[in-house]
Design a protein around this motif. Structure first.
Motif, mmCIF file in Angstrom:
data_model
loop_
_atom_site.group_PDB
_atom_site.id
_atom_site.type_symbol
_atom_site.label_atom_id
_atom_site.label_comp_id
_atom_site.label_asym_id
_atom_site.label_seq_id
_atom_site.Cartn_x
_atom_site.Cartn_y
_atom_site.Cartn_z
ATOM 1 N N PRO A 35 0.827 -1.218 0.000
ATOM 2 C CA PRO A 35 0.000 0.000 0.000
ATOM 3 C C PRO A 35 0.861 1.269 0.000
ATOM 4 O O PRO A 35 1.944 1.313 0.610
ATOM 5 C CB PRO A 35 -0.797 -0.099 1.303
ATOM 6 N N GLN A 36 0.376 2.284 -0.678
ATOM 7 C CA GLN A 36 1.126 3.540 -0.803
ATOM 8 C C GLN A 36 1.463 4.161 0.551
ATOM 9 O O GLN A 36 2.541 4.719 0.726
ATOM 10 C CB GLN A 36 0.362 4.535 -1.670
ATOM 11 N N GLY A 37 0.560 4.052 1.491
ATOM 12 C CA GLY A 37 0.822 4.608 2.826
ATOM 13 C C GLY A 37 2.003 3.927 3.501
ATOM 14 O O GLY A 37 2.844 4.590 4.130
ATOM 15 N N ASP A 38 2.090 2.607 3.360
ATOM 16 C CA ASP A 38 3.207 1.863 3.949
ATOM 17 C C ASP A 38 4.531 2.226 3.264
ATOM 18 O O ASP A 38 5.568 2.340 3.911
ATOM 19 C CB ASP A 38 2.971 0.358 3.847
ATOM 20 N N ILE A 39 4.479 2.394 1.954
ATOM 21 C CA ILE A 39 5.679 2.780 1.210
ATOM 22 C C ILE A 39 6.119 4.176 1.638
ATOM 23 O O ILE A 39 7.305 4.420 1.878
ATOM 24 C CB ILE A 39 5.431 2.732 -0.313
ATOM 25 N N GLY A 40 5.164 5.086 1.749
ATOM 26 C CA GLY A 40 5.483 6.434 2.199
ATOM 27 C C GLY A 40 6.156 6.424 3.559
ATOM 28 O O GLY A 40 7.162 7.115 3.770
ATOM 29 N N ASP A 41 5.622 5.635 4.471
ATOM 30 C CA ASP A 41 6.226 5.524 5.806
ATOM 31 C C ASP A 41 7.660 5.007 5.714
ATOM 32 O O ASP A 41 8.563 5.526 6.365
ATOM 33 C CB ASP A 41 5.407 4.591 6.697
ATOM 34 N N ALA A 42 7.883 4.000 4.881
ATOM 35 C CA ALA A 42 9.210 3.398 4.754
ATOM 36 C C ALA A 42 10.229 4.376 4.161
ATOM 37 O O ALA A 42 11.403 4.353 4.524
ATOM 38 C CB ALA A 42 9.133 2.138 3.898
ATOM 39 N N PHE A 43 9.763 5.231 3.268
ATOM 40 C CA PHE A 43 10.660 6.185 2.616
ATOM 41 C C PHE A 43 10.673 7.552 3.304
ATOM 42 O O PHE A 43 11.364 8.464 2.845
ATOM 43 C CB PHE A 43 10.264 6.373 1.145
ATOM 44 N N GLY A 44 9.893 7.692 4.362
ATOM 45 C CA GLY A 44 9.836 8.979 5.045
ATOM 46 C C GLY A 44 9.123 10.039 4.232
ATOM 47 O O GLY A 44 9.441 11.222 4.300
ATOM 48 N N ARG A 45 8.144 9.591 3.448
ATOM 49 C CA ARG A 45 7.389 10.491 2.581
ATOM 50 C C ARG A 45 5.894 10.274 2.826
ATOM 51 O O ARG A 45 5.472 9.312 3.444
ATOM 52 C CB ARG A 45 7.689 10.215 1.101
ATOM 53 N N ASP A 46 5.081 11.157 2.272
ATOM 54 C CA ASP A 46 3.634 11.056 2.361
ATOM 55 C C ASP A 46 3.107 10.093 1.300
ATOM 56 O O ASP A 46 3.751 9.888 0.272
ATOM 57 C CB ASP A 46 3.041 12.460 2.152
ATOM 58 N N ARG A 47 1.932 9.533 1.554
ATOM 59 C CA ARG A 47 1.291 8.634 0.596
ATOM 60 C C ARG A 47 1.085 9.310 -0.752
ATOM 61 O O ARG A 47 1.249 8.704 -1.810
ATOM 62 C CB ARG A 47 -0.058 8.168 1.150
ATOM 63 N N SER A 48 0.769 10.605 -0.721
ATOM 64 C CA SER A 48 0.548 11.318 -1.983
ATOM 65 C C SER A 48 1.831 11.426 -2.800
ATOM 66 O O SER A 48 1.791 11.456 -4.032
ATOM 67 C CB SER A 48 -0.038 12.706 -1.728
ATOM 68 N N THR A 49 2.971 11.468 -2.142
ATOM 69 C CA THR A 49 4.254 11.485 -2.843
ATOM 70 C C THR A 49 4.476 10.162 -3.566
ATOM 71 O O THR A 49 4.991 10.129 -4.690
ATOM 72 C CB THR A 49 5.406 11.750 -1.849
ATOM 73 N N VAL A 50 4.074 9.072 -2.930
ATOM 74 C CA VAL A 50 4.178 7.749 -3.569
ATOM 75 C C VAL A 50 3.269 7.706 -4.793
ATOM 76 O O VAL A 50 3.665 7.211 -5.852
ATOM 77 C CB VAL A 50 3.836 6.624 -2.574
ATOM 78 N N GLY A 51 2.063 8.226 -4.666
ATOM 79 C CA GLY A 51 1.148 8.275 -5.806
ATOM 80 C C GLY A 51 1.727 9.078 -6.951
ATOM 81 O O GLY A 51 1.633 8.692 -8.122
ATOM 82 N N HIS A 52 2.354 10.197 -6.621
ATOM 83 C CA HIS A 52 2.989 11.031 -7.645
ATOM 84 C C HIS A 52 4.138 10.264 -8.305
ATOM 85 O O HIS A 52 4.283 10.282 -9.536
ATOM 86 C CB HIS A 52 3.507 12.326 -7.033
ATOM 87 N N ALA A 53 4.939 9.582 -7.508
ATOM 88 C CA ALA A 53 6.058 8.803 -8.046
ATOM 89 C C ALA A 53 5.557 7.737 -9.015
ATOM 90 O O ALA A 53 6.123 7.549 -10.098
ATOM 91 C CB ALA A 53 6.848 8.154 -6.910
ATOM 92 N N CYS A 54 4.483 7.056 -8.648
ATOM 93 C CA CYS A 54 3.915 6.022 -9.522
ATOM 94 C C CYS A 54 3.437 6.637 -10.840
ATOM 95 O O CYS A 54 3.662 6.065 -11.914
ATOM 96 C CB CYS A 54 2.781 5.291 -8.817
ATOM 97 N N SER A 55 2.810 7.787 -10.766
ATOM 98 C CA SER A 55 2.345 8.463 -11.987
ATOM 99 C C SER A 55 3.511 8.872 -12.876
ATOM 100 O O SER A 55 3.459 8.695 -14.101
ATOM 101 C CB SER A 55 1.526 9.702 -11.632
#
Length: 90
Positions: A35-55
């Motif tokens: 999940p994006q939220g878990d990835i954000g936590d692992a990278f020290g970023r917000d879930r929305s940053t993960v969504g942006h990265a995926c896009s």
């Protein structure tokens, strides 16, 4: 190295690190179904940053060389970690 060269070098290095992080986030989400939220936590970023990265990575996959590079990374990740259920990308 001149001051302008050092500034340019640092900017280019930051940009390269950002691209690597975006690819890592994308592979974690798409290939491992984390999940994006878990990835954000692992990278020290917000879930929305993960969504942006995926896009960003999805958009860049239109380039054949980049797509081949990301596909190779995905195959290596699957070989090491296996594939999670619910995978929606090859």
């Amino acid at each position: 190295m001149a001051i302008g060269d050092r500034t340019s070098f640092r900017r280019d290095r930051r940009r390269a690190l950002c691209h690597v992080r975006q690819i890592a986030m994308y592979v974690c989400h798409v290939t491992l179904s984390i999940p994006q939220g878990d990835i954000g936590d692992a990278f020290g970023r917000d879930r929305s940053t993960v969504g942006h990265a995926c896009s960003v990575v999805e958009d860049r996959r239109e380039d054949a060389a980049f797509d081949s590079f990301v596909s190779t990374i995905e195959r290596m990740v699957v070989a090491v970690f296996g594939r999670r259920e619910g995978l929606r990308h090859d």
